[in-house]
Enzyme design. Structure first.
Site, PDB file in Angstrom:
ATOM      1  CB  SER A 180      44.402  36.839  46.235  1.00 38.71           C
ATOM      2  OG  SER A 180      43.952  37.903  44.993  1.00 38.71           O
ATOM      3  CE1 TYR A 223      40.948  33.344  43.447  1.00 42.09           C
ATOM      4  CE2 TYR A 223      41.470  35.770  43.655  1.00 42.09           C
ATOM      5  CZ  TYR A 223      41.688  34.441  43.505  1.00 42.09           C
ATOM      6  OH  TYR A 223      43.303  34.410  43.512  1.00 42.09           O
TER       7      TYR A 223
END
Length: 341
Positions: free
Chosen positions: A143, A168
């Site tokens: 990501s 995350y």
């Protein structure tokens, strides 16, 4: 004909990739646990679009698509090592695209343990089984959040990413470290994909485009953090999928690689909302709030490595992408949400 595994097939990117690959001669097997992090109805609708009826699906039961003869699905969980091993042993995959993950930055503030279990332990299972069963090429989703908040204007894969701002991002960075270790020790071909703010039809309800669309059509409030002075490198889903497809069967010189897949054209959040208002022909009620902890100011993908290796170039600009998203949204949710369009 190759055998390809897609983890997270009911997800936004996974379902779009499955549709693309199902139009080839390859045998595609998708897995997903169909969890309720967000509306399961949307996940089932994506799967129905792929030719699956999942109303009474049993765990680890193989379902064949009625739409694509080369596409199958199993409901299972990547954190269950024994079930995953049975799948790897049965199918002998040549390629694995690991997209299953616990998504969401704000959710990670409240439930950090979920990110360790799914994104770290689950990904370890995929890496370990790919090693054991001699997978030819393993791709996994990272990501843009791994970059954290940085003074660098453009985010390059050569930058250090040692300061994630939330669990995350930390879990995704952990995936990259594990990948490097597996590739180095076992000479595995492993590629990390740093996605930049994916949007488009069938998108996630917890991401900005869907949140904004829901607010505009229901005449509720849109919260814009940092008073709207934030930028995101919004990347249309078809461009993301095209990038993945270019990489899957590629013959890369190095066995370990990371690529940014983005649009390389950051959009101001206020501008994004304005375009969406224009496409919906409806004004939004906007509330400007301070910067939220754990958020970054700007994402901007340096995609020069993708261009160099694959001649990759995103095709969808933001106005076209939002128009396609709005068209899908109105069709999916019905005329009540889009009266007048």
């Amino acid at each position: 004909m190759a055998k390809i595994l897609i983890t997270g097939i009911a997800g936004f990117i996974g379902s779009a990739l499955a549709q693309k690959l199902s139009e080839t001669d390859d045998e595609v097997i998708g897995i997903d646990n169909l969890n309720s992090y967000y509306d399961v109805t949307l996940k089932h609708s994506r799967m129905k679009n792929l030719g699956f009826e999942l109303d009474n699906i049993d765990e680890n039961k193989v379902v064949i698509s009625t739409k694509y003869k080369n596409l199958s699905f199993l409901k299972t969980d990547i954190t269950n090592l024994s079930d995953m091993e049975e799948i790897f042993k049965t199918y002998n995959f040549e390629y694995v695209i690991h997209l299953a993950a616990q998504a969401g930055i704000r959710y990670s503030f409240k439930y950090p343990e979920t990110y360790v279990n799914v994104n770290i332990v689950g990904t370890f299972n995929i890496f370990e089984l790919s090693k054991k069963y001699d997978v030819k090429h393993l791709l996994y989703a990272s990501s843009s959040s791994v970059y954290g908040d940085t003074d660098e204007e453009i985010l390059s894969v050569d930058m250090k990413c040692d300061t994630p701002l939330n669990m995350y991002a930390a879990s995704k960075k952990s995936n990259e470290l594990m990948a490097h270790s597996y590739a180095s020790l076992n000479k595995m071909n492993i590629t990390g994909l740093r996605f930049f703010t994916v949007y488009g039809p069938w998108g996630r309800p917890d991401m900005a485009p869907m949140i904004f669309a829901d607010a505009i059509t229901s005449e509720s409030t849109i919260n814009l953090f940092n008073k709207g002075d934030m930028y995101r490198d919004f990347t249309y889903i078809d461009d993301i999928v095209d990038g993945i497809v270019l990489i899957i069967k590629s013959d890369l010189e190095e066995n370990y690689n990371i690529f940014n897949i983005g649009n390389s054209a950051p959009v101001n959040m206020k501008d994004f909302v304005n375009i969406m208002q224009d496409k919906f022909q409806k004004e939004a009620d906007i509330k400007y709030l301070p910067m939220q902890k754990g958020e970054v100011y700007k994402t901007y993908a340096d995609i020069s490595k993708m261009k160099e290796h694959f001649n990759f170039s995103p095709k969808t600009d933001i106005k076209e992408g939002i128009e396609k998203f709005v068209s899908w949204y109105c069709q999916y949710y019905g005329i009540d949400r889009c009266a007048g369009l």
